[in-house]
Design a protein around this motif. Sequence first.
Motif, PDB file in Angstrom:
ATOM      1  N   ARG A  72     -26.367 -64.757  28.155  1.00 35.16           N
ATOM      2  CA  ARG A  72     -27.746 -64.312  28.086  1.00 35.16           C
ATOM      3  C   ARG A  72     -28.259 -64.059  29.324  1.00 35.16           C
ATOM      4  O   ARG A  72     -28.893 -62.802  29.790  1.00 35.16           O
ATOM      5  CB  ARG A  72     -28.675 -64.860  27.302  1.00 35.16           C
ATOM      6  N   ARG A  75     -26.594 -60.930  31.218  1.00 36.81           N
ATOM      7  CA  ARG A  75     -27.145 -59.787  30.489  1.00 36.81           C
ATOM      8  C   ARG A  75     -28.433 -59.216  31.003  1.00 36.81           C
ATOM      9  O   ARG A  75     -28.806 -58.140  31.272  1.00 36.81           O
ATOM     10  CB  ARG A  75     -26.949 -59.901  29.014  1.00 36.81           C
ATOM     11  N   ASP A  76     -29.434 -60.384  30.975  1.00 37.33           N
ATOM     12  CA  ASP A  76     -30.733 -60.175  31.398  1.00 37.33           C
ATOM     13  C   ASP A  76     -30.763 -59.814  33.073  1.00 37.33           C
ATOM     14  O   ASP A  76     -31.638 -58.704  33.205  1.00 37.33           O
ATOM     15  CB  ASP A  76     -31.523 -61.270  31.344  1.00 37.33           C
TER      16      ASP A  76
END
Length: 93
Positions: A72, A75-76
């Motif tokens: 995550r 991705r962020d």
Amino acid sequence: MRRTARFKIQEACDDVYSDPDDATAAGRLRRLLGGSPTNGVATAAGGVVSPASWRRLVKIACDELHDDPEDRDARDRLLLLLAAGDGLTPAVA
């Protein structure tokens, strides 16, 4: 005793880490990290990086996400970089 630039950057990072919404600390860190290129990519936080640096950072983020598509944080980071670079390159249809 004069503090070194390295120590000042570490101290400012600590301040931003403890409170990411502290505009004063973020501004101090931005100043310590150096000048702003005129033809750079403006970020939401108000900093600027050169287009070459932006492309390098996007490639690093893509590599990280490629290695672990479920990460995550990777991705962020990539989403933030892409948002910061909107309008930098022409859209491909």
